[in-house]
Design a protein around this motif. Structure first.
Motif, PDB file in Angstrom:
ATOM      1  N   VAL A 132     -20.707  -4.680   1.798  1.00 29.86           N
ATOM      2  CA  VAL A 132     -20.260  -3.705   0.795  1.00 29.86           C
ATOM      3  C   VAL A 132     -19.958  -2.361   1.505  1.00 29.86           C
ATOM      4  N   ALA A 133     -18.895  -1.703   1.011  1.00 27.51           N
ATOM      5  CA  ALA A 133     -18.523  -0.402   1.599  1.00 27.51           C
ATOM      6  C   ALA A 133     -19.525   0.683   1.226  1.00 27.51           C
ATOM      7  N   GLN A 134     -19.456   1.780   1.871  1.00 27.79           N
ATOM      8  CA  GLN A 134     -20.335   2.916   1.567  1.00 27.79           C
ATOM      9  C   GLN A 134     -20.088   3.383   0.146  1.00 27.79           C
ATOM     10  N   ALA A 135     -21.064   4.113  -0.361  1.00 27.36           N
ATOM     11  CA  ALA A 135     -21.006   4.539  -1.769  1.00 27.36           C
ATOM     12  C   ALA A 135     -19.801   5.405  -2.052  1.00 27.36           C
ATOM     13  N   ASP A 136     -19.499   6.359  -1.128  1.00 30.99           N
ATOM     14  CA  ASP A 136     -18.360   7.253  -1.402  1.00 30.99           C
ATOM     15  C   ASP A 136     -17.054   6.492  -1.362  1.00 30.99           C
ATOM     16  N   LEU A 137     -16.979   5.425  -0.516  1.00 31.55           N
ATOM     17  CA  LEU A 137     -15.758   4.615  -0.489  1.00 31.55           C
ATOM     18  C   LEU A 137     -15.648   3.784  -1.738  1.00 31.55           C
ATOM     19  N   LYS A 138     -16.758   3.351  -2.202  1.00 31.17           N
ATOM     20  CA  LYS A 138     -16.750   2.572  -3.439  1.00 31.17           C
ATOM     21  C   LYS A 138     -16.260   3.447  -4.585  1.00 31.17           C
ATOM     22  N   GLU A 139     -16.737   4.672  -4.620  1.00 29.62           N
ATOM     23  CA  GLU A 139     -16.302   5.576  -5.696  1.00 29.62           C
ATOM     24  C   GLU A 139     -14.811   5.806  -5.628  1.00 29.62           C
ATOM     25  N   ILE A 140     -14.270   5.968  -4.417  1.00 27.03           N
ATOM     26  CA  ILE A 140     -12.838   6.176  -4.254  1.00 27.03           C
ATOM     27  C   ILE A 140     -12.074   4.924  -4.654  1.00 27.03           C
ATOM     28  N   ALA A 141     -12.634   3.777  -4.273  1.00 27.12           N
ATOM     29  CA  ALA A 141     -11.964   2.506  -4.599  1.00 27.12           C
ATOM     30  C   ALA A 141     -11.882   2.302  -6.097  1.00 27.12           C
ATOM     31  N   ARG A 142     -12.934   2.668  -6.819  1.00 22.22           N
ATOM     32  CA  ARG A 142     -12.915   2.491  -8.262  1.00 22.22           C
ATOM     33  C   ARG A 142     -11.856   3.353  -8.934  1.00 22.22           C
ATOM     34  N   THR A 161      -9.118   9.996   6.955  1.00 20.43           N
ATOM     35  CA  THR A 161      -9.119   8.718   6.218  1.00 20.43           C
ATOM     36  C   THR A 161      -8.143   8.817   5.062  1.00 20.43           C
ATOM     37  N   ILE A 162      -7.353   7.743   4.885  1.00 17.79           N
ATOM     38  CA  ILE A 162      -6.377   7.666   3.802  1.00 17.79           C
ATOM     39  C   ILE A 162      -6.655   6.402   3.009  1.00 17.79           C
ATOM     40  N   MET A 163      -6.866   6.525   1.717  1.00 18.06           N
ATOM     41  CA  MET A 163      -7.071   5.387   0.803  1.00 18.06           C
ATOM     42  C   MET A 163      -5.799   5.227  -0.021  1.00 18.06           C
ATOM     43  N   ASP A 164      -5.135   4.030   0.162  1.00 22.97           N
ATOM     44  CA  ASP A 164      -3.870   3.797  -0.538  1.00 22.97           C
ATOM     45  C   ASP A 164      -3.985   2.498  -1.322  1.00 22.97           C
ATOM     46  N   PRO A 165      -3.940   2.504  -2.691  1.00 21.60           N
ATOM     47  CA  PRO A 165      -4.056   1.255  -3.494  1.00 21.60           C
ATOM     48  C   PRO A 165      -2.811   0.382  -3.314  1.00 21.60           C
ATOM     49  N   TYR A 166      -3.081  -0.937  -3.242  1.00 23.66           N
ATOM     50  CA  TYR A 166      -1.991  -1.918  -3.144  1.00 23.66           C
ATOM     51  C   TYR A 166      -1.690  -2.441  -4.538  1.00 23.66           C
ATOM     52  N   ILE A 167      -0.415  -2.387  -4.964  1.00 23.54           N
ATOM     53  CA  ILE A 167       0.020  -2.871  -6.282  1.00 23.54           C
ATOM     54  C   ILE A 167       0.829  -4.136  -6.046  1.00 23.54           C
ATOM     55  N   ASP A 168       0.322  -5.300  -6.637  1.00 28.60           N
ATOM     56  CA  ASP A 168       1.033  -6.585  -6.403  1.00 28.60           C
ATOM     57  C   ASP A 168       2.234  -6.662  -7.315  1.00 28.60           C
ATOM     58  N   THR A 169       2.853  -7.831  -7.339  1.00 33.50           N
ATOM     59  CA  THR A 169       4.109  -8.000  -8.087  1.00 33.50           C
ATOM     60  C   THR A 169       3.883  -7.984  -9.580  1.00 33.50           C
ATOM     61  N   THR A 170       2.644  -8.199 -10.025  1.00 27.39           N
ATOM     62  CA  THR A 170       2.353  -8.190 -11.466  1.00 27.39           C
ATOM     63  C   THR A 170       1.963  -6.804 -11.933  1.00 27.39           C
ATOM     64  N   ILE A 173      -3.702  -3.944  -9.318  1.00 28.52           N
ATOM     65  CA  ILE A 173      -4.211  -3.418  -8.042  1.00 28.52           C
ATOM     66  C   ILE A 173      -5.421  -4.254  -7.672  1.00 28.52           C
ATOM     67  N   PRO A 174      -5.262  -5.220  -6.762  1.00 29.48           N
ATOM     68  CA  PRO A 174      -6.384  -6.086  -6.385  1.00 29.48           C
ATOM     69  C   PRO A 174      -7.296  -5.404  -5.352  1.00 29.48           C
ATOM     70  N   PHE A 175      -6.789  -4.553  -4.548  1.00 34.94           N
ATOM     71  CA  PHE A 175      -7.616  -3.900  -3.502  1.00 34.94           C
ATOM     72  C   PHE A 175      -6.905  -2.629  -3.047  1.00 34.94           C
ATOM     73  N   LEU A 176      -7.657  -1.835  -2.220  1.00 40.11           N
ATOM     74  CA  LEU A 176      -7.131  -0.630  -1.596  1.00 40.11           C
ATOM     75  C   LEU A 176      -7.216  -0.799  -0.082  1.00 40.11           C
ATOM     76  N   ILE A 177      -6.321  -0.131   0.589  1.00 46.20           N
ATOM     77  CA  ILE A 177      -6.314  -0.199   2.055  1.00 46.20           C
ATOM     78  C   ILE A 177      -6.755   1.163   2.574  1.00 46.20           C
ATOM     79  N   ARG A 178      -7.749   1.158   3.467  1.00 46.17           N
ATOM     80  CA  ARG A 178      -8.282   2.396   4.059  1.00 46.17           C
ATOM     81  C   ARG A 178      -7.792   2.476   5.497  1.00 46.17           C
TER      82      ARG A 178
END
Length: 854
Positions: A132-142, A161-170, A173-178
């Motif tokens: 599991v990622a660190q708490a602050d990363l989790k907060e950003i991911a949410r 550090t740059i957090m960029d959400p990935y948006i699929d074809t539908t 947002i299944p995940f974020l890329i750090r």
């Protein structure tokens, strides 16, 4: 062992090395400070720019790589994990600043970490482990939002550090890329820039040291020369010269140093000379002291002798004291005598003051008596001439003889009155004269006209030579007439019946000489020096036999003296006498003084030019003058007026002063300087009240706006007389005098002479007539001594009014003092005639003034 002087010490001090060193250190420190400051500023600016470039590049990389990495993860997440890892590696290699790529789902679980090498083909090691990622990363991911922040890694190095959400074809947002961005390239750049700035600073310091040393030596070398020069002067070498050519203050200092050395050399030379002279003076003083000692000894001897003399003087003083007491008594007596003399002088001064007062009263009485006699005598004389000229009807021969007898006695009485008046002037030592050019023969004719009956009665032969050929002389015509009257009267008086009187005129260089001689009784030689004294005659029998009061020759002498010329007498008893006097030739001829221009009536078809820039005035004048039968041409500018005048040559010009282009006086000047137009009469018509300037410039008259048309037409008629002397009019003369008989006599004579007359007994009546009459008189004959208002007051009022100021005035008065005549001319009188007067002379003056249109 040689001694070391103070100058040697000054020369050996290494002051200039210290100055060079200080200058080099100061310049080096300044350059180093500037270079270090520049390096810090450049490094700081460069670091900021590199950091911003890394930030922007990483942001762009993340935005461009998120979709690629997300799609690859979905494609290879079930199998072929190595392909995904290779793709991420290839993406990371595209930029050297990306250190790590991590995929985190929305629950905060790490799906992929580029730094974890234990992943199998399907990422099960990570998924099954439950990392599991660190708490602050989790907060950003949410939050599923793009975010960027600076952090520090486990080694405490700065990272981005740059957090960029990935948006699929539908659209899910299944995940974020750090993305983890390293600042390693920034650190390397800082190290490289620091080394460059250090090298540049060291080189700059070395260069500044060299430059400072060079400049310091350039500055200290002239100073070294000055130190050496100063040392040389201190050792007594005043010929020391500095040769410094730096083109700056040091060269000026060296030049002043050389000048100072020269002056010091001169001053020392002077001091040495002064020292030598001082030594000579001391020697002389010693010699003087020796002589003084000898003199003192002599003085001691003299003092002894003086003491003996003092003893004798004391004895003499006692005797003198006794004498002084006697003198004091005499002084007291003298003081009493002086007091008596002072009292007598005071009484004498009082008596003199009383005599002066009596003399003043006598002069005032003579003047008053003369005035009171002249006024009625003027009326008697005028009416007598009036009768003789048969103005009121014919007279028989007996009446004519009686009237001529009256006339001769009037002239005789006038002579005595004038003599009484001149007596006070003679006592004052001054005879008033008004110097003007005139013909001497006319003064002589006037005298002979009066003396002719006496000459004919005694059958005296009168010879006149050279008088007609004499030039104009400069003098007072009336006074010279008195000279002729007295000299010719004396010649007649002292010439026996059948005798001869000769009058001769001669021309000298700048004078004329007039000689009046007779073959009468003559004058004794011992009495010639006294004949010009007042009241002097040969003896009382002369007075009884020939008459007279003894003032004639005294008056003649005073008149000639007032003309600054001379008179002399030659006489021999029982043979005859000759009186000769001189007068100065006139420098110039006054035109118009004795001219008599005829007057003119209203003529038709004359051409009149109007030059005025006011169209209403032009139209009014044009219409009015055309109705009178004149041809009129008008213009509104000076230049156009001059052109028309030169082309058409009008008979008269009416000219305004204020014109739009050139001044009216300039137009008048141009007209008078042009041969074609100089004789054209010009009337100035202006709002300016300056008739004297207009007449002076050559105008024939000056009329003040607003214009009285009747007055203007009368002036036009009179002005045309200058060019048309063949027709006459009846001008109007006003006579203002409180003596009714004299006033009526003058008016009657003026009427006979062809003038219209206006009569006024005082100033108020005159003003009322002037206010009533539409046309101003052409001339005013004004008395001075009148009730209520004097002639001075009337004249002042007339000259202060613009409508009456141009009217010429002739003063006619019994007041004939010099101050009165001067005051009349100062107030603006055209002439001043003293009562009693010859009526024909008054008419000549009247016609002269009126005919000139002034």
């Amino acid at each position: 062992m040689s001694s070391v002087t103070k100058a040697d010490k000054i020369q050996k001090l290494p002051v200039h090395y210290s100055l060079s060193f200080k200058f080099a250190i100061t310049l080096t420190a300044l350059v180093a400070t500037l270079l270090i400051t520049y390096a810090v500023v450049v490094t700081y600016t460069r670091v900021g720019d590199i950091e911003l470039d890394i930030d922007n590049h990483a942001t762009s990389f993340a935005q461009l790589s998120t979709t690629t990495i997300g799609e690859a993860y979905e494609r290879y997440s079930s199998s072929e994990a190595y392909k995904f890892r290779d793709l991420v590696s290839s993406q990371i290699k595209k930029t050297q600043d990306v250190a790590q790529v991590v995929l985190i789902d929305t629950d905060g679980k790490i799906l992929f970490d580029s730094n974890n090498q234990q992943l199998d083909s399907s990422f099960k090691s990570v998924q099954g482990s439950g990392q599991v990622a660190q708490a602050d990363l989790k907060e950003i991911a949410r939050r599923l939002q793009f975010s960027k922040q600076q952090e520090r890694d486990k080694n405490n190095k700065p990272i981005l550090t740059i957090m960029d959400p990935y948006i699929d074809t539908t659209g899910r947002i299944p995940f974020l890329i750090r993305y983890v961005i390293s600042y390693e390239s920034l650190r390397q750049e800082m190290i490289s820039s620091g080394l460059q700035m250090a090298i540049i600073t060291i080189i700059g310091i070395l260069v500044s040291i060299g430059v400072a040393v060079f400049i310091a030596r350039r500055i200290t070398q002239p100073i070294d020369q000055m130190i050496l020069g100063t040392s040389a002067i201190a050792q007594g070498n005043y010929d020391q010269k500095l040769n410094i050519q730096t083109k700056d203050e040091l060269e000026d200092l060296a030049r002043n140093f050389n000048f100072m050395a020269e002056q010091l050399k001169i001053n020392i030379s002077k001091l040495e000379d002064s020292k030598a002279r001082l030594q000579d003076t001391n020697i002389k003083l010693e010699q003087s002291n020796a002589r003084l000692a000898s003199t003192n000894k002599q003085l001691e001897d003299s003092q002894a002798k003086l003491q003996y003399s003092n003893q004798q003087l004391e004895s003499s003083n006692k005797e003198l004291a006794k004498t002084n007491k006697k003198l004091e008594v005499i002084n007291d007596q003298l003081e009493n005598t002086n007091d008596q003399l002072a009292q007598a002088n005071k009484q004498l001064e009082q008596a003199n003051e009383e005599l002066k007062q009596l003399d003043r009263m006598k002069s005032e009485f003579l003047q008053t008596l003369s005035h009171e006699l002249r006024t009625p005598l003027s009326a008697i004389k005028g009416y007598n001439e009036y009768l003789l000229e048969q103005m009121v009807g014919p007279i028989n021969s007996g009446q004519e003889r009686a009237l001529k007898t009256i006339q001769r006695n009037i002239e005789r009485l006038t002579t005595y009155i004038n003599a009484l008046l001149d007596f006070s002037r003679i006592e004052a030592g001054t005879i008033p004269v008004s110097i003007q050019p005139f013909k001497l023969v006319k003064a002589l004719d006037q005298t002979l006209l009066t003396q002719k009956p006496l000459i004919e009665k005694k059958e005296i032969n009168l010879n006149i030579e050279g008088m007609d050929s004499l030039p104009l002389v400069s003098g007072d015509r009336d006074r010279i007439t008195q000279v002729f009257d007295n000299l010719i009267s004396n010649a007649i008086k002292f010439t026996n019946e059948g005798g001869e009187i000769k009058i001769v005129g001669r021309i000298l260089e700048k004078q004329v000489e007039i000689s009046i001689s007779d073959n009468g009784v003559g004058i004794n030689q011992d009495k010639i020096d006294k004949i010009f004294d007042r009241f002097y005659q040969g003896d009382s029998s002369t007075t009884r036999k020939y008459g007279g009061i003894g003032l004639g020759l005294s008056l003649v002498k005073n008149i000639i003296d007032a003309h600054k010329t001379s008179i002399k007498v030659e006489s021999q008893e029982h043979v005859g006498s000759s009186f000769t006097f001189t007068l100065n030739v006139a420098d110039r001829v006054e035109s118009g003084v004795e001219a008599g221009l005829p007057l003119i009536d209203n003529r038709k078809s004359y051409l009149i030019e109007i030059i005025d820039d006011e169209p209403d005035i032009n139209d009014m004048l044009k219409i009015s003058l055309i109705k009178e039968g004149y041809n009129v041409i008008d213009t509104s500018s000076g230049e156009e007026g001059l052109r028309i005048a030169r082309h058409h040559l009008p008979d008269l010009i009416i000219l305004d002063v204020k014109l739009p282009d050139i001044n009216g006086f300039e137009v008048l000047s141009c007209l008078k300087q042009d041969e074609r137009t100089k004789d054209i009469p010009v009337i100035i018509m202006s709002i300016l009240n300056d008739p004297q300037e207009s007449i002076k410039m050559g105008a024939i008259d000056h009329i003040i706006k607003p214009v009285d048309l009747k007055y203007l037409k009368a002036k036009i008629n009179r002005s045309l007389a200058i060019k048309n002397p063949d027709i006459s009019i009846r001008p109007t003369i006003m006579v203002v005098d409180d003596e009714s008989d004299l006033r009526k006599m003058i008016c009657d004579r003026l009427t006979v002479e062809g003038f219209n007359t206006l009569s006024a007994s005082d100033g108020n009546t005159a003003f009322a007539i002037l206010k009533r009459e539409p046309i101003r008189p052409d001339l005013i004959l004004l008395d001075i001594m009148m009730p209520d208002q004097s002639g001075w007051d009337v004249m002042t009022t007339l000259k202060s009014d613009p409508l009456t100021a141009p009217i010429p005035i002739i003063l006619v008065s019994a007041k004939g003092e010099e101050d009165d005549i001067r005051r009349g001319y100062e107030l603006g009188a055209r002439d001043y005639i003293v009562k009693p007067f010859e009526m024909k002379d008054l008419m000549v003056e009247v016609k002269s003034v009126v005919s000139l249109g002034k």
